[in-house]
Design a protein around this motif. Structure first.
Motif, PDB file in Angstrom:
ATOM      1  N   VAL A   1       0.850  -1.188   0.000  1.00 44.07           N
ATOM      2  CA  VAL A   1       0.000   0.000   0.000  1.00 44.07           C
ATOM      3  C   VAL A   1       0.891   1.245   0.000  1.00 44.07           C
ATOM      4  CG1 VAL A   1      -1.798   1.247   1.228  1.00 44.07           C
ATOM      5  CG2 VAL A   1      -1.756  -1.269   1.279  1.00 44.07           C
TER       6      VAL A   1
ATOM      7  N   SER B   1      -3.892   0.926  -3.415  1.00 44.37           N
ATOM      8  CA  SER B   1      -4.061  -0.335  -2.683  1.00 44.37           C
ATOM      9  C   SER B   1      -3.021  -1.372  -3.079  1.00 44.37           C
ATOM     10  CB  SER B   1      -5.451  -0.913  -2.959  1.00 44.37           C
ATOM     11  OG  SER B   1      -6.460  -0.069  -2.493  1.00 44.37           O
TER      12      SER B   1
ATOM     13  N   HIS C   1      -6.163  -6.095  -4.184  1.00 42.60           N
ATOM     14  CA  HIS C   1      -7.116  -5.739  -3.136  1.00 42.60           C
ATOM     15  C   HIS C   1      -8.163  -4.772  -3.664  1.00 42.60           C
ATOM     16  CE1 HIS C   1      -4.432  -6.833   0.563  1.00 42.60           C
ATOM     17  NE2 HIS C   1      -4.720  -7.869  -0.199  1.00 42.60           N
TER      18      HIS C   1
ATOM     19  N   VAL D   1     -10.771  -0.594   0.482  1.00 39.21           N
ATOM     20  CA  VAL D   1      -9.860   0.339   1.139  1.00 39.21           C
ATOM     21  C   VAL D   1     -10.565   0.983   2.332  1.00 39.21           C
ATOM     22  CG1 VAL D   1     -10.451   2.303  -0.323  1.00 39.21           C
ATOM     23  CG2 VAL D   1      -8.237   2.226   0.804  1.00 39.21           C
TER      24      VAL D   1
ATOM     25  N   GLN E   1     -13.321   6.008  -4.322  1.00 39.33           N
ATOM     26  CA  GLN E   1     -12.501   4.880  -4.753  1.00 39.33           C
ATOM     27  C   GLN E   1     -12.662   4.765  -6.261  1.00 39.33           C
ATOM     28  OE1 GLN E   1     -13.614   0.880  -3.593  1.00 39.33           O
ATOM     29  NE2 GLN E   1     -11.485   0.228  -3.455  1.00 39.33           N
TER      30      GLN E   1
ATOM     31  N   TYR F   1      -9.055   0.768  -8.000  1.00 41.14           N
ATOM     32  CA  TYR F   1      -9.060   0.554  -6.551  1.00 41.14           C
ATOM     33  C   TYR F   1      -8.168   1.523  -5.785  1.00 41.14           C
ATOM     34  CZ  TYR F   1     -11.432  -3.654  -8.081  1.00 41.14           C
ATOM     35  OH  TYR F   1     -12.290  -4.516  -8.695  1.00 41.14           O
TER      36      TYR F   1
ATOM     37  N   CYS G   1      -4.301   4.675   5.216  1.00 40.68           N
ATOM     38  CA  CYS G   1      -5.238   3.867   4.463  1.00 40.68           C
ATOM     39  C   CYS G   1      -4.810   2.411   4.577  1.00 40.68           C
ATOM     40  CB  CYS G   1      -5.369   4.320   3.014  1.00 40.68           C
ATOM     41  SG  CYS G   1      -4.101   3.763   1.903  1.00 40.68           S
TER      42      CYS G   1
ATOM     43  N   SER H   1      -5.659  -1.547   2.857  1.00 41.70           N
ATOM     44  CA  SER H   1      -6.353  -2.283   1.806  1.00 41.70           C
ATOM     45  C   SER H   1      -6.571  -3.728   2.229  1.00 41.70           C
ATOM     46  CB  SER H   1      -5.587  -2.207   0.478  1.00 41.70           C
ATOM     47  OG  SER H   1      -4.453  -3.061   0.478  1.00 41.70           O
TER      48      SER H   1
ATOM     49  N   GLN I   1      -6.503  -6.295   7.299  1.00 42.47           N
ATOM     50  CA  GLN I   1      -6.263  -5.042   6.588  1.00 42.47           C
ATOM     51  C   GLN I   1      -4.771  -4.719   6.645  1.00 42.47           C
ATOM     52  OE1 GLN I   1      -8.963  -1.929   7.892  1.00 42.47           O
ATOM     53  NE2 GLN I   1     -10.627  -3.388   8.158  1.00 42.47           N
TER      54      GLN I   1
END
Lengths: 113, 110
Positions: A4, A25, A29, A32, A68, A72, A91, A93, A102
């Motif tokens: 990421v 991302s 993925h 997000v 988004q 992505y 953030c 992803s 995540q």
């Protein structure tokens, strides 16, 4: 496999301005999530996007908004900045509409003067 | 109210001195408990996911365990490079978000 990424790494704004933060991302993925982390605290959930739709939101006012894109990648927009918005914005992803783990990016450090 | 509490806030260890970090939680319908490591100015790095009481996971000098009310992160013979903030987070069945604790700042001195 790329991780990421977030941009910019650091940002200084003045109260009342608007800011856009960006996130790319991890490869493959499609979900997000965005978090705000104040100094010395754990991250606080802002919202999550899956396939370009918001599918969960935390206790943040509407001046926090997101997008988004089909690839992505994602944006976090904050309008009418306040001093308390100074924080590390993260953030994360993940895969799927009901994601498990995540994976976080390095964050954007925002300072509001 | 859903809550995650981590203790201690800060911990100083000598290299090789084993210890444990605690994460207690009050949440209905736990879907998973997550441990992350965070270095200063960086994003959290995923370590473990635990799903049910009695589950254990290990990675190098770290071992995470889970009960119905808390999780422990055991650090065996730590090294200075283990110095970081360790974050615990939970996820409920009915929600996508992670609820984080405030973290434990670990310093391992050589």
């Amino acid at each position: 496999e790329t991780g990421v990424t977030q941009s910019p790494t650091h940002l200084i704004k003045t109260r009342g301005q608007q800011v856009t933060l960006r996130c790319s991302s991890q490869s493959g993925h499609n979900t997000v999530s965005w978090y705000q982390q104040a100094l010395g605290q754990g991250p606080q959930f802002i919202f999550q996007y899956y396939r370009e739709e918001e599918n969960g939101r935390g206790n943040f006012p509407p001046r926090f908004s997101g997008l988004q894109f089909p690839n992505y990648s994602s944006e976090l927009n904050v309008n009418a900045l306040e001093l308390d918005d100074s924080a590390l914005y993260l953030c994360a992803s993940s895969l799927g509409s009901n994601p498990e783990t995540q994976y976080f990016g390095p964050g954007t450090r925002l300072l509001v003067l | 109210e859903d809550q995650v509490t981590q203790s201690p806030e800060a911990l100083r260890l000598q290299e090789g001195e084993s210890s444990s970090l605690n994460c207690s939680y009050t949440v209905s319908g736990l879907r998973g408990l997550f441990w992350y490591r965070q270095d200063p100015g960086k994003g959290p790095e995923f370590l473990f996911t635990l799903y049910s009481a009695g589950e254990e996971k290990e990675k190098e000098r770290l071992k995470a365990t889970l009960t119905k009310k808390e999780s422990f992160l055991h650090i065996t013979a730590p090294k200075p490079e283990d110095s970081a903030t360790y974050l615990c987070a939970v996820r409920k069945d009915s929600s996508y978000k992670l609820i984080f604790g405030s973290g434990t700042r670990l310093l391992v001195r050589p």
